[in-house]
Design an enzyme around this catalytic site. Structure first.
Site, short mmCIF file in Angstrom:
data_model
loop_
_atom_site.label_atom_id
_atom_site.label_comp_id
_atom_site.label_asym_id
_atom_site.label_seq_id
_atom_site.Cartn_x
_atom_site.Cartn_y
_atom_site.Cartn_z
N ASP A 35 0.85 -1.18 0.00
CA ASP A 35 0.00 0.00 0.00
C ASP A 35 0.89 1.23 0.00
OD1 ASP A 35 0.12 1.56 2.72
OD2 ASP A 35 0.28 -0.55 3.23
N THR A 36 0.35 2.37 -0.38
CA THR A 36 1.19 3.53 -0.63
C THR A 36 0.34 4.78 -0.77
OG1 THR A 36 2.57 2.05 -1.97
CG2 THR A 36 3.05 4.37 -2.16
N THR A 37 0.99 5.96 -0.81
CA THR A 37 0.34 7.18 -1.28
C THR A 37 1.25 7.85 -2.30
OG1 THR A 37 1.31 8.52 0.51
CG2 THR A 37 -0.89 7.60 0.88
N MET B 56 -0.68 4.19 -5.82
CA MET B 56 -0.40 3.17 -4.82
C MET B 56 -0.98 1.85 -5.29
SD MET B 56 -3.53 2.30 -3.61
CE MET B 56 -3.31 1.64 -1.97
#
Length: 543
Positions: free
Chosen positions: A356-358, A438
Site C-alpha cells: 500500500d502507498t500514497t 499506490m
C-alpha cells in the site's frame, strides 16, 4: 480557476473525480486535507518541493494507515533553474542485527509486530534532503499544517474509517498503537469523527526544530529503538544513525517521442518503463475498438516485467541490476516476439507481491515538478507504534527473501527491493506529465496505463484516472494470482480474455480500492491539468 469535469449529467456516478485546470501551480494527493494544506503552502510562496513536504507530512497524520514518518519514499524532481532531473532514494536499510538466522525460513519474515520492523524508516530523510536542496520556506512552515492537524484534530475520512474497522484486531494488539489509533484505545474511528494525535504532533515539532538529528540520532530514534528492543525487535539506535537518503540518476526509456523517467533500483521503476517499452513496439492503434486485445498485450508485458523484477530487482549496492539490458529496445523487441509463446503459459502465472502507498505530485509557477511515492508497505505497516511517537512503523523489510540464494535475500545494512515507484514524462526536455499510484503490483501497471491513455488514447487527466482499470497480481496483503477487471468493463471482455489464453479472470466492484489510488498532473503550454483518484477521495487543486 477550477473547471468542472466535462462529464456532466444526472447519469454520472458521483464517485467520478473533478478535473482541475490551473494557470500557475497545482497539487494532487489522495486526501483532500493534504491537498488543501499543500495548496496553502504554494499560496504562501513555497515551491513544489515545499508543497510535497507539507502534503506527505499531513498524509502521515490524516492518512496514517497508508503512509507516514515511519515509512519510506522515493522522490522524482525536475529543477526548472538547471533543467536537471533528480531521483531521491529515501528508503531505509535493514539493521546490523537483521540476519537470516533471526527468522524461521518455513514461517517466513514477520509481517506484523516489532520484529517486522527490520528497516529504518527513510521518509523523513527524504523530506529534509529535498527541502534543504530545493525548498524555499522553512521546514517549520512546511510541517506546520501537519502539526496543527495532529494537535488540534481532523475529521476522519472514508478511507481511514474503513481500514480502521478492517484492521481492528491488529490495532488492538499493541496498547501503544491502540492508544493512538482507536477511540479510548478500543473502538475504531468512524467517518466524521475528530481524531487527534498529539504524540505525532510532538514528533513533527522535533523534526521541524532539529531536523535529521532529531529523528535519526536524537529523541525520536531513542523512543523507537528502545521500544523495539524491549518488545523483541531488532533495530538499534546505531542503525538509525547510519541512515542516509541518497541522490541518484533516474532511469529512463523512450516512449514514442517522449522520455519517461523513474527511480532506479531498489525501486520497481524499471517495471513501469519495461511495460511502456514493450507496448511501444506494438501497433496500439490497431487495437482500437478491441479492448480485450489491448488488455491482453498490456498484461503479457506486465507479466514479463514482473518476471524480470523478481529475478533481478535488488539493492544495487549488493547486486548490480542490469537496467541497461532490461530497458534496451533490443530486449523489448525480443520480449514482444515471445508474448504469445505457448510454452510460457498464461500471464497469471507470473509472480506478484503486495503493498500500500500514497502518491502525491506538484507543479509550481517556477516550472519545478515533483512526484513523491511514500508508504508503510502493507496497510498499517507493522501495526506497531513506539510509545510516545504517534507514528506507525513500516513493515517494508518483509519484502526480503529468506532464500539464501535469492538476490533480494535478507542481509544486514541492505535496502529491500521496493514496490514503490512513480514516473515523469518529458517532451523536448520539458516535464509534461507526473503520475503515480499506490497499490503494490498495481503501481507500475496503473502508471503505464494512465500514460498510454493520455498520450495514445486522448483521455484527459481525470478521465484517465477515473476510467475502469485492471490488476494483474496482488495488493493489500492478499494471496491472489489472477487478472481482475473493474465491474464497469463489459463482462464479454473477460470472456474474450479467457479465449486469448488468460486464466482466473474475475470482475470486481466498481471504483475498487484494489485498483489503487492514482494522481497525475499534466503540464500544457498554457495551463496545468491535474487529477486525483476518486477511489481514495483524493483532490487536485491549484491556482
Amino acid at each position: 480557476m477550477n473547471y468542472e469535469s466535462s462529464r456532466i449529467g444526472e447519469d454520472i456516478d458521483p464517485r467520478y473525480g473533478s478535473s482541475f485546470m490551473a494557470k500557475k501551480n497545482a497539487v494532487a494527493t489522495p486526501n483532500k486535507l493534504a491537498s488543501m494544506a499543500a495548496n496553502r503552502i504554494l499560496n504562501k510562496g513555497g515551491n513544489a518541493i515545499d508543497a510535497m513536504v507539507t502534503a506527505n507530512s499531513v498524509l502521515g497524520v490524516v492518512f496514517p494507515h497508508m503512509t507516514g514518518a515511519g515509512g519510506d519514499s522515493f522522490w522524482l524532481i525536475y529543477d526548472a533553474k538547471t533543467g536537471k532531473r533528480y531521483s531521491l532514494n529515501a528508503t531505509g536499510h535493514s539493521g546490523e542485527d537483521v540476519t537470516l538466522d533471526k527468522f524461521d525460513k518455513e514461517e517466513g519474515m514477520d509481517i506484523r509486530g516489532p520484529k517486522a520492523v527490520t528497516t529504518v524508516p527513510g521518509a523523513v530523510s527524504g523530506w529534509i534532503e529535498a527541502h534543504e536542496r530545493f525548498g524555499k520556506l522553512t521546514m517549520k512552515e512546511c510541517l506546520e499544517p501537519a502539526i496543527e492537524y495532529a494537535n488540534e484534530g481532523f475529521p476522519v475520512g472514508r478511507s481511514l474509517a474503513k481500514f480502521s474497522e478492517v484492521a481492528l484486531t491488529l490495532l488492538r494488539t499493541y496498547p501503544s498503537t491502540a492508544k493512538v489509533f482507536l477511540k479510548q484505545g478500543v473502538a475504531p474511528y468512524m467517518k466524521g469523527d475528530t481524531m487527534k494525535n498529539p504524540d505525532l504532533g510532538k514528533t513533527l515539532e522535533l523534526i521541524a526544530e532539529h531536523g535529521m538529528d532529531a529523528f535519526y540520532k536524537g529523541e525520536i530514534a531513542d523512543k523507537v529503538t528502545e521500544f523495539l528492543q524491549q518488545h523483541g525487535g531488532l533495530l538499534k539506535k546505531d542503525d538509525f544513525a547510519r541512515h542516509q537518503a541518497t541522490w541518484e540518476e533516474p532511469i529512463e526509456v523512450q516512449y514514442g517521442d517522449r522520455t519517461v523517467i523513474a527511480p532506479p533500483p531498489n525501486s520497481a521503476g524499471m517495471v513501469t518503463l519495461q511495460i511502456l517499452g514493450m507496448m511501444d513496439h506494438l501497433d496500439i492503434t490497431s487495437m482500437k475498438g478491441h479492448e480485450e486485445q489491448f488488455i491482453d498485450a498490456f498484461t503479457r508485458a506486465t507479466a514479463f516485467s514482473f518476471m524480470d523484477r523478481d529475478e533481478f530487482l535488488d539493492d544495487p549496492d549488493f547486486n548490480k541490476v542490469p537496467t541497461d539490458v532490461l530497458l534496451s529496445k533490443e530486449y523489448f523487441k525480443e520480449r514482444v516476439q515471445k508474448m504469445h509463446d505457448p510454452a510460457l503459459g498464461p500471464p497469471e502465472n507470473g509472480y506478484a507481491n503486495k503493498g500500500d502507498t500514497t502518491f502525491s505530485c506538484a507543479v509550481d509557477d517556477e516550472g519545478n515538478a515533483v512526484g513523491v511515492i511514500q508508504s508503510l508497505y502493507w496497510e498499517w505497516g507493522s501495526g506497531v507504534v513506539a510509545e510516545g511517537t504517534g507514528m506507525m512503523l513500516q513493515n517494508r523489510g518483509s519484502y526480503f527473501s529468506l532464500d539464501s540464494n535469492a538476490r533480494n535475500k535478507l542481509e544486514p545494512n541492505k535496502r529491500p527491493a521496493h514496490t514503490l515507484t512513480c514516473s515523469m514524462v518529458f517532451h523536448e526536455d520539458k516535464p509534461e506529465l507526473i503520475v503515480g499510484a499506490m497499490g503494490g503490483d498495481g503501481e507500475p501497471q496503473t502508471q503505464a496505463l494512465i500514460i498510454m491513455r493520455l498520450l495514445n488514447q486522448g483521455y484527459s487527466v481525470q478521465e484517465a484516472i477515473d476510467a475502469p482499470r485492471w490488476l494483474l497480481g496482488r495488493t493489500w496483503g492478499e494471496n491472489v494470482r489472477g487478472l481482475r477487471l473493474e465491474g464497469r468493463y463489459d463482462k464479454q471482455i473477460a470472456e474474450k480474455l479467457k479465449d486469448l489464453g488468460h486464466v482466473n479472470v474475475t470482475m470486481i466492484e466498481n471504483f475498487s480500492d484494489l485498483m489503487g489510488h492514482a494522481q497525475a498532473i499534466r503540464i500544457w503550454p498554457d495551463r496545468i491539468e491535474a487529477g486525483a483518484d476518486p477511489r481514495a477521495g483524493g483532490l487536485a487543486i491549484g491556482n
